[in-house]
Design an enzyme around this catalytic site. Structure first.
Site, short mmCIF file in Angstrom:
data_model
loop_
_atom_site.label_atom_id
_atom_site.label_comp_id
_atom_site.label_asym_id
_atom_site.label_seq_id
_atom_site.Cartn_x
_atom_site.Cartn_y
_atom_site.Cartn_z
N HIS A 114 0.82 -1.22 0.00
CA HIS A 114 0.00 0.00 0.00
C HIS A 114 0.85 1.27 0.00
CE1 HIS A 114 -3.78 -2.25 1.75
NE2 HIS A 114 -3.50 -2.57 0.50
N CYS A 141 7.62 19.74 -8.37
CA CYS A 141 8.35 18.48 -8.54
C CYS A 141 9.82 18.79 -8.85
CB CYS A 141 7.73 17.66 -9.67
SG CYS A 141 8.73 16.19 -10.07
N ASN A 208 -3.88 -12.35 15.77
CA ASN A 208 -4.63 -11.09 15.83
C ASN A 208 -5.17 -10.88 17.25
OD1 ASN A 208 -5.29 -8.99 13.88
ND2 ASN A 208 -7.44 -9.42 14.34
N LEU A 209 -5.43 -9.62 17.57
CA LEU A 209 -5.95 -9.32 18.90
C LEU A 209 -7.23 -10.10 19.17
CD1 LEU A 209 -5.31 -7.56 21.34
CD2 LEU A 209 -6.74 -5.78 20.35
N ALA A 226 -0.03 -8.44 19.43
CA ALA A 226 1.07 -8.85 18.54
C ALA A 226 2.41 -8.87 19.27
CB ALA A 226 1.13 -7.89 17.35
N1 APR Z 1 -2.10 -6.89 18.23
C1 APR Z 1 -2.64 -7.61 17.23
N2 APR Z 1 -3.71 -7.22 16.53
C2 APR Z 1 -4.25 -6.03 16.84
C3 APR Z 1 -3.75 -5.20 17.88
C4 APR Z 1 -2.62 -5.69 18.60
N3 APR Z 1 -2.06 -4.99 19.59
N4 APR Z 1 -4.51 -4.09 17.97
C5 APR Z 1 -5.47 -4.21 17.01
N5 APR Z 1 -5.32 -5.38 16.33
C6 APR Z 1 -6.12 -5.90 15.22
C7 APR Z 1 -7.57 -5.50 15.27
O1 APR Z 1 -8.33 -6.40 16.06
C8 APR Z 1 -7.96 -5.57 13.79
O2 APR Z 1 -8.43 -6.86 13.45
O3 APR Z 1 -5.60 -5.37 14.03
C9 APR Z 1 -6.64 -5.32 13.05
C10 APR Z 1 -6.55 -3.96 12.37
O4 APR Z 1 -7.50 -3.91 11.33
P1 APR Z 1 -7.71 -2.60 10.45
O5 APR Z 1 -7.82 -1.41 11.31
O6 APR Z 1 -8.81 -2.87 9.50
O7 APR Z 1 -6.30 -2.46 9.68
P2 APR Z 1 -5.81 -3.25 8.36
O8 APR Z 1 -6.39 -4.61 8.30
O9 APR Z 1 -4.34 -3.11 8.32
O10 APR Z 1 -6.45 -2.36 7.23
C11 APR Z 1 -6.17 -2.68 5.88
O11 APR Z 1 -7.29 -0.71 5.21
O12 APR Z 1 -7.88 1.52 5.20
C12 APR Z 1 -7.00 0.61 4.78
O13 APR Z 1 -5.09 1.12 3.63
C13 APR Z 1 -5.54 0.86 4.94
O14 APR Z 1 -3.76 -0.77 4.87
C14 APR Z 1 -5.01 -0.45 5.45
C15 APR Z 1 -6.09 -1.44 5.06
#
Ligand code: APR
Length: 243
Positions: A114, A141, A208-209, A226
């Site tokens: 990304h 630029c 995952n959390l 994590a």
């Molecule tokens: N340890 C492990 N997991 C965690 C922790 C932690 N301390 N804290 C939060 N999480 C988990 C949450 O439970 C959730 O499932 O991380 C996940 C984060 O999910 P999102 O907020 O949706 O992030 P992500 O999956 O990276 O999003 C994907 O969406 O908007 C876009 O471009 C952005 O790259 C991003 C993409």
């Protein structure tokens, strides 16, 4: 205990959850970025066309926060760098994150699908370059001298993620696929586990959390922060190799 040979290729997908304990916000948690800002406004080409200064302000704030003193890699980033150093097979980390915490921890075999917050690119000459300062529409630029053509080097909704060729190759080659800290809402990353399973060779694991919506697609799902789960998983892999 994960039963794989020590020359196995391991593909690791990371999301915002791995950087949460470093002080960076996730997107879809209750206190996440998309609870405060509309993604249509700041993370789409249409939003940038409508109000580029607003989009610049959003990424300027995130860039400033990322390079501020308080933000550093946590034990999960460090454990993945240790795995890359000590695992005899190939390790590939594919991250959806635009922060640089994997690099700062020492990961090198890294794909930023990304994009990267600390880079910008020109919409005309298309060349990414390192950038740590604020950016606005008045910037010119440095290559083609056009004003207002610079944008964050990040992939917005509706745009093609980067390096999909290298990612597809790793998805078909890996014998272990691990998804860390991602909610599994955003494609194509959300579809990687199904693609890996369609090849029929890899063990698949979610760290995952909490169980994500797609947790049932994995052979195994472990829940917790994590910073605890990832070092424990890396220890498990490296010790089974010693055994
Ligand atoms: N340890 C492990 N997991 C965690 C922790 C932690 N301390 N804290 C939060 N999480 C988990 C949450 O439970 C959730 O499932 O991380 C996940 C984060 O999910 P999102 O907020 O949706 O992030 P992500 O999956 O990276 O999003 C994907 O969406 O908007 C876009 O471009 C952005 O790259 C991003 C993409």
């Amino acid at each position: 205990m994960i039963g794989i040979a020590s020359n196995t290729t391991i593909l690791i997908l990371t999301g915002a959850g791995i950087s949460k304990e470093s002080g960076l916000d996730t997107f879809r948690d209750r206190d996440g970025i998309w609870s405060r800002v509309s993604l249509e406004d700041v993370a789409t080409p249409e939003g940038f066309r409508r109000d580029p200064e607003r989009v610049h302000a959003f990424y300027n704030a995130r860039r400033r926060s990322l390079i501020s003193d308080g933000i550093a890699p946590n034990p999960a980033h460090a454990a993945l760098a240790r795995l890359e150093r000590d695992w005899p097979g190939r390790i590939v980390v594919v991250t959806q994150n635009i922060d640089d915490l994997h690099e700062r921890a020492g990961s090198r075999a890294l794909i930023h699908m990304h994009g990267e917050l600390l880079k910008i690119r020109c919409r005309h000459c298309n060349r990414p370059r390192e950038w740590r300062a604020d950016l606005d529409c008045a910037h010119v630029c440095p290559d083609c001298r056009r004003a207002g053509s610079l944008r964050p080097h990040v992939v917005w909704f509706g745009e093609m993620p980067l390096e999909m060729g290298r990612i597809s190759e790793a998805l078909s080659e890996c014998g272990l696929f691990v998804s860390i800290g991602t909610s599994g809402h955003v494609y194509p990353a959300a579809g990687f586990v199904a693609e890996v399973r369609s090849h029929g060779r890899a063990h698949t694991l979610e760290l995952n959390l909490e169980r994500s919506e797609g947790a049932g697609l994995f052979h195994e799902s472990r829940t917790g922060p994590a910073s605890e789960l990832v070092p424990a998983f890396v220890d498990e892999l490296l010790h089974r190799q010693d055994a």
